[in-house]
Design a protein around this motif. Structure first.
Motif, short mmCIF file in Angstrom:
data_model
loop_
_atom_site.label_atom_id
_atom_site.label_comp_id
_atom_site.label_asym_id
_atom_site.label_seq_id
_atom_site.Cartn_x
_atom_site.Cartn_y
_atom_site.Cartn_z
N GLN A 87 96.06 69.45 -83.19
CA GLN A 87 96.79 68.25 -83.59
C GLN A 87 96.77 67.19 -82.50
OE1 GLN A 87 101.31 67.71 -83.83
NE2 GLN A 87 100.79 67.98 -85.98
N VAL A 88 97.09 67.60 -81.26
CA VAL A 88 97.08 66.65 -80.14
C VAL A 88 95.67 66.14 -79.87
CG1 VAL A 88 97.47 66.41 -77.65
CG2 VAL A 88 99.16 67.59 -79.08
N ALA A 89 94.70 67.04 -79.95
CA ALA A 89 93.31 66.62 -79.72
C ALA A 89 92.89 65.56 -80.72
CB ALA A 89 92.38 67.84 -79.82
N ASN A 90 93.18 65.80 -81.99
CA ASN A 90 92.79 64.84 -83.03
C ASN A 90 93.51 63.50 -82.85
OD1 ASN A 90 91.12 66.71 -84.18
ND2 ASN A 90 92.54 67.31 -85.80
N GLU A 91 94.77 63.56 -82.43
CA GLU A 91 95.53 62.32 -82.22
C GLU A 91 94.94 61.47 -81.10
OE1 GLU A 91 99.92 64.17 -83.47
OE2 GLU A 91 99.40 63.83 -81.37
N ASN A 92 94.17 62.13 -80.22
CA ASN A 92 93.63 61.42 -79.06
C ASN A 92 92.11 61.32 -79.07
OD1 ASN A 92 95.98 60.95 -76.90
ND2 ASN A 92 96.40 62.84 -78.02
N GLY A 93 91.51 61.51 -80.25
CA GLY A 93 90.07 61.35 -80.38
C GLY A 93 89.24 62.46 -79.79
N TYR A 94 89.82 63.66 -79.67
CA TYR A 94 89.09 64.81 -79.14
C TYR A 94 88.82 65.83 -80.24
CZ TYR A 94 89.35 63.80 -74.12
OH TYR A 94 89.17 63.25 -72.86
N TYR A 95 87.82 66.64 -80.01
CA TYR A 95 87.50 67.76 -80.89
C TYR A 95 87.67 69.06 -80.10
CZ TYR A 95 85.25 63.96 -83.44
OH TYR A 95 84.99 62.78 -84.10
N ILE A 96 87.84 70.15 -80.80
CA ILE A 96 87.94 71.43 -80.11
C ILE A 96 86.85 72.37 -80.60
CG2 ILE A 96 90.42 71.17 -79.77
CD1 ILE A 96 90.89 73.30 -81.90
N VAL A 97 86.37 73.19 -79.68
CA VAL A 97 85.42 74.27 -79.99
C VAL A 97 86.10 75.57 -79.62
CG1 VAL A 97 83.16 75.27 -79.53
CG2 VAL A 97 83.44 72.78 -79.49
N ALA A 160 97.03 74.31 -64.20
CA ALA A 160 98.16 74.01 -65.07
C ALA A 160 98.38 75.15 -66.07
CB ALA A 160 97.90 72.70 -65.83
N THR A 161 99.63 75.45 -66.36
CA THR A 161 99.95 76.57 -67.25
C THR A 161 101.07 76.19 -68.21
OG1 THR A 161 101.54 77.50 -65.67
CG2 THR A 161 99.27 78.32 -65.57
N VAL A 162 101.07 76.84 -69.37
CA VAL A 162 102.17 76.72 -70.33
C VAL A 162 102.61 78.12 -70.69
CG1 VAL A 162 102.97 75.76 -72.52
CG2 VAL A 162 101.12 74.62 -71.27
N VAL A 163 103.87 78.42 -70.42
CA VAL A 163 104.41 79.74 -70.67
C VAL A 163 105.77 79.61 -71.34
CG1 VAL A 163 103.20 80.80 -68.73
CG2 VAL A 163 105.47 79.82 -68.37
N VAL A 164 106.36 80.76 -71.70
CA VAL A 164 107.74 80.77 -72.19
C VAL A 164 108.62 81.46 -71.17
CG1 VAL A 164 107.09 80.68 -74.63
CG2 VAL A 164 107.44 82.90 -73.51
N ASP A 165 109.92 81.40 -71.38
CA ASP A 165 110.89 81.99 -70.46
C ASP A 165 110.96 83.51 -70.68
OD1 ASP A 165 112.00 81.78 -73.00
OD2 ASP A 165 113.99 81.24 -72.29
N ASN A 166 109.87 84.19 -70.34
CA ASN A 166 109.75 85.62 -70.62
C ASN A 166 110.89 86.44 -70.03
OD1 ASN A 166 107.17 86.05 -72.11
ND2 ASN A 166 106.32 84.98 -70.36
N ARG A 167 111.23 86.17 -68.78
CA ARG A 167 112.29 86.96 -68.14
C ARG A 167 113.62 86.78 -68.86
NH1 ARG A 167 109.18 84.80 -64.15
NH2 ARG A 167 108.15 86.25 -62.71
N GLY A 302 100.83 75.13 -77.98
CA GLY A 302 99.52 74.53 -78.14
C GLY A 302 99.54 73.04 -77.84
N ARG A 303 100.54 72.35 -78.34
CA ARG A 303 100.66 70.91 -78.08
C ARG A 303 100.80 70.63 -76.58
NH1 ARG A 303 101.36 66.93 -81.55
NH2 ARG A 303 102.53 65.82 -79.93
N GLU A 304 101.68 71.38 -75.93
CA GLU A 304 101.91 71.16 -74.50
C GLU A 304 100.64 71.43 -73.69
OE1 GLU A 304 104.50 69.95 -72.75
OE2 GLU A 304 105.43 69.46 -74.68
N ALA A 305 99.91 72.48 -74.06
CA ALA A 305 98.66 72.78 -73.36
C ALA A 305 97.66 71.64 -73.50
CB ALA A 305 98.07 74.08 -73.89
N ALA A 306 97.57 71.10 -74.71
CA ALA A 306 96.65 69.98 -74.95
C ALA A 306 97.07 68.74 -74.18
CB ALA A 306 96.56 69.69 -76.44
N LEU A 307 98.36 68.47 -74.10
CA LEU A 307 98.85 67.30 -73.37
C LEU A 307 98.56 67.44 -71.87
CD1 LEU A 307 102.25 66.71 -75.20
CD2 LEU A 307 100.23 65.23 -75.27
#
Length: 341
Positions: A87-97, A160-167, A302-307
C-alpha cells in the motif's frame, strides 16, 4: 589473499573500524578524517579490494522497485505485512518484488542475490529461522542501500527495524494467566536464535517474577514453529509429573497445535489447561474454544517498514538506524477464562 576473499568487512576488521567507515573512506567522504581515509585506501590497495559489483550497480539505478523477503507466503501474518508494504509502495510510485526464503538460510542468501540482480533499490525483509549469522548483509550495509528488517531482526545498531513490544506482550500474557487462577504457566518458545524468541522468553520470565511465581525450566520448551514440532513440545509439557495448567505459545500456529494435542489427551480448555497464542490470526475466532491471543499489528508493521525504506531512499545522506516498536493488544477469549473459585 585473492580478490574474492576481500570484503569491506575484511578491511573493517583489520583496521578495527566499522564497515560504514570503510565504505565512506573509500569514497573520500568528508565525514571521515584524512588519516583514517589514507589507512583504509592503503589497505584496500594492498589487499586488492574490489567493490561488490551488484551492490554498486544499485547505486546507479532508480528502478522504484523494492525487494521483499518473507519466510513464507502462506500464512496470513506475512501476507498482511506484505499488503501494508504494498500500500505504501503504491502510494509513492514504487513496486514490490516478493521472494520467500522458506525459512532457509541458504535460500535467504539466494533471494538477496536474485533481487540485487533485478536492480531493486533495496530490501525489506524478515529473517528465516535458520539464519544464525549475518555476513550476507555486509555489502548492503556497507554500500548504505535501503534495508529494513521487520519482526525477526538483526544488526539493529546498523539497520532500521520494525518490531512489536514482545517483552511487554509476553509479560501481559503471563500476568493474565495468573489473574485467572493459573499457577503452572508453561511457554512453548520458538528457535533460540530468533529475537522474538528471546524477547518473549524475557517477558514470560518477567511476568512470573511480577506474580511471585518461580521460573521452572521444565515449563519452558522450544519448537521450530512447525505444527509437528509444536505438537511434540506440547506432549513434553503434558507428560511432566506436574503438568502445566496453562500454556503460552510463541505464535498462533503453536497454540493451535497445542490445542489439538490437549484435546487429544482428553483435557479440557480452559478448565484443565489454559491456552494463549500470539499473532491473533483469523482462525483464533473460529476454533473451539476461541483462542485468547496477542493482536499483532501486521498491516501497520508493513506500512511502517515501507515508510522507513522510503525515508532511506529519499535521504541525501545516510540516516541513523531507527527502530520502530509497535504496541500489541491481548484479546481475551474462551481459551484462558476459566471460572475462578
Amino acid at each position: 589473499m585473492s580478490k574474492r576473499h576481500v570484503s569491506l568487512k575484511t578491511l573493517a576488521q583489520a583496521l578495527n573500524v566499522s564497515i560504514s567507515t570503510v565504505s565512506r573512506a573509500l569514497k573520500n567522504h568528508p565525514d571521515i578524517g584524512p588519516e583514517v581515509t589514507q589507512k583504509v585506501q592503503a589497505l584496500a590497495r594492498e589487499l586488492n579490494y574490489t567493490p561488490n559489483p551488484l551492490a554498486m550497480g544499485l547505486l546507479k539505478n532508480r528502478t522504484h522497485t523494492i525487494g521483499v523477503i518473507v519466510p513464507d507466503l502462506v500464512t496470513h501474518f506475512f501476507s498482511s505485512i506484505i499488503s501494508g508494504i504494498e500500500q505504501v509502495a503504491n502510494e509513492n510510485g514504487y513496486y514490490i518484488v516478493i521472494r520467500s526464503s522458506y525459512e532457509s538460510y541458504e535460500k535467504e542468501k539466494e533471494c538477496i542475490e536474485n533481487l540485487l540482480k533485478l536492480h531493486v533499490e533495496g530490501i525489506i525483509m524478515c529473517l528465516a529461522q535458520e539464519t544464525t549469522e549475518y555476513s550476507h548483509f555486509d555489502a548492503l550495509v556497507a554500500e548504505e542501500l535501503p534495508l529494513v528488517f521487520f519482526d525477526r531482526v538483526c544488526r539493529a545498531d546498523e539497520v532500521a527495524t520494525v518490531v512489536v513490544d514482545n517483552r511487554e506482550a509476553a509479560r501481559r500474557i503471563t500476568r493474565h494467566f495468573f489473574e485467572r487462577g493459573y499457577r503452572r504457566i508453561a511457554h512453548i518458545a520458538g528457535p533460540p536464535q530468533l529475537n522474538i524468541t528471546r524477547e518473549r522468553i524475557e517477558g514470560y520470565q518477567q511476568g512470573l517474577a511480577d506474580c511471585n511465581l518461580p521460573f521452572d525450566r521444565e515449563l519452558l520448551t522450544h519448537c521450530d514453529l512447525s505444527i509437528a514440532s509444536a505438537t511434540a513440545a506440547t506432549q513434553r509439557l503434558l507428560a511432566l509429573p506436574s503438568r502445566p495448567d496453562a500454556i503460552f505459545g510463541v505464535n498462533d500456529t503453536t497454540a493451535f497445535a497445542a490445542m489439538k494435542e490437549i484435546k487429544r489427551q482428553r483435557l479440557r480448555i480452559p478448565e484443565d489447561v489454559g491456552l494463549v497464542g500470539f499473532t491473533d490470526e483469523f482462525h483464533a475466532t473460529v476454533v473451539e474454544p476461541t483462542l485468547t491471543s496477542v493482536m499483532h499489528p501486521t498491516f501497520e508493521m508493513g506500512r511502517e517498514a515501507a515508510l522507513l525504506f522510503l525515508a532511506q531512499a529519499a535521504a541525501k545522506v545516510p540516516l541513523p538506524p531507527r527502530q520502530t516498536v509497535l504496541t500489541t493488544q491481548l484479546v481475551v477469549r474462551e481459551s484462558s477464562t476459566r471460572a475462578l473459585d
